[in-house]
Scaffold this active site. Structure first.
Site: not given
Ligand code: 9MR
Length: 361
Positions: A158, A264
């Site tokens: 990102e 994802e």
């Molecule tokens: O699923 C993840 C969640 O448990 C965390 O709190 C969050 C923190 O930003 O990140 C989520 O996963 C993310 C992933 O690492 C990167 N792309 C977006 C995902 C959803 O936010």
């Protein structure tokens, strides 16, 4: 003699029983079996799920796992002199024991990143050299530990801005400019030359953002930076993306000679981008709260059917599909008083109608 003869039919019966039950057990096909000739089917997991009822579902349905949080910089490297391996090790050991692939996520991101990385002992920003040295040490330590066990890494996550700017403004760009991106790939490649290295991002079907990601990746490829694939996160919803938008993304990124993985995947039952996320402070109409209506079910099923149809069409380019979370029982989109129902398994871990559309081809 008599008792001996009696034993034969009994033995035959039990052999038949064992044969039948072994057969019926084998015949419970999972997503990974339906898609065996296409791509690995993956899922993001938390360590606790590997020793609970989810583990059976994970093993039956998936051939690849990704740590949802356990390998991010904050959780795995909370202090400069301290790594926390337990959760990541639990996930990798489970994969090795069960012969699953592992996609590592993620080596360099702006979120879930510890503050110590960017500051010195007086609290001021470190220099670019120090930051890159810290990044190198982090990547080398993590990638080396799981060398040969993690086949692919989301190296940079990102980095592109959602707004009009090119790069997202973060501590990384503030201190190291654009260079941290290519450096991250170089460090990862040096630590494990066999790992497939991805740039990973969301909203990759929106033309303006897609063009910027394309520009970044083309620049990296032209420079000879070891980037091998693009991770399209696929946090979608019943309203996005369209078939045309999706096909265009796959075609554009493939034209750079990159593998494409959907890293994802989930399809929110609320419309909008990024999984129809609730914006802080935004109120939802009462009737939307935690209800999975027949209409949502139908719209979601159609979107799942369409996107998997496209994935299969582009099977030469698409080398992996990973769902973000196991079932509707827990997903990252739940919260602020509203459940989402974005996955293929319901809260009882049973396949939803959308599941049967995904495996019908
Ligand atoms: O699923 C993840 C969640 O448990 C965390 O709190 C969050 C923190 O930003 O990140 C989520 O996963 C993310 C992933 O690492 C990167 N792309 C977006 C995902 C959803 O936010």
């Amino acid at each position: 003699m008599k008792t001996h003869l009696l034993k034969i039919p009994l033995l035959l019966a039990s052999a038949a029983f064992i044969f039948i039950s072994a057969k019926s057990f084998k015949e419970v096909k999972g997503l990974k079996d339906y898609y065996k000739k296409y791509f690995p089917m993956g899922v993001a997991v938390r360590p606790s799920e590997l020793s609970s009822e989810e583990s059976k579902l994970i093993l039956n349905e998936f051939s690849s796992i990704t740590p949802e949080n356990a390998m991010k910089m904050g959780p795995i490297h909370p202090r400069e002199d301290r790594y926390f391996w337990r959760d990541a090790d639990t996930i990798v050991n489970f994969a090795v024991r069960n012969k699953l692939k592992v996609r590592g996520h993620t080596l360099c991101w702006h979120a879930q990143t510890p503050n110590w990385l960017f500051i010195d002992s007086t609290g001021n920003n470190v220099s670019k050299d120090v930051l890159l040295q810290r990044l190198k040490s982090h990547i080398n330590t993590v990638v080396s530990r799981y060398k040969g066990k993690i086949y692919a890494w989301d190296v940079v996550n990102e980095a592109i801005a959602d707004g009009p700017e090119f790069l997202r403004k973060t501590k990384w760009t503030e201190i190291a400019g654009e260079e941290f991106i290519e450096k991250a790939f170089e460090y990862a490649h040096a630590a494990d030359p066999n790992a497939v290295l991805f740039y990973n991002d969301y909203n990759t079907e929106i033309p303006a953002k897609r063009d910027k990601i394309f520009k970044l990746l083309k620049g990296l490829k032209d420079k000879g930076v070891p980037v091998h694939g693009v991770g399209l996160q696929a946090h979608w919803s019943i309203s996005t993306p369209t078939r045309e938008e999706l096909e265009k993304s796959i075609e554009m990124f493939s034209s750079l000679g990159l593998q494409v993985q959907f890293t994802e995947l989930d399809i929110s039952v609320y419309s909008g981008r990024q999984g129809g996320q609730l914006i802080q402070g935004q109120q939802q109409p009462q009737q939307q709260k935690s209800v999975f209506t027949a209409e949502m079910e139908q719209q979601q099923l159609e979107k799942y059917k369409m996107v998997f149809d496209v994935f299969r069409k582009y099977k030469k380019n698409v080398t992996g599909v990973t769902f973000w979370n196991v079932s509707d029982k827990y997903t990252w989109l739940d919260g602020r008083g509203r459940k989402n129902f974005p996955l293929l398994f319901d809260q009882e871990l049973k396949p939803k109608k959308a599941y049967w559309e995904v495996v019908k081809f």
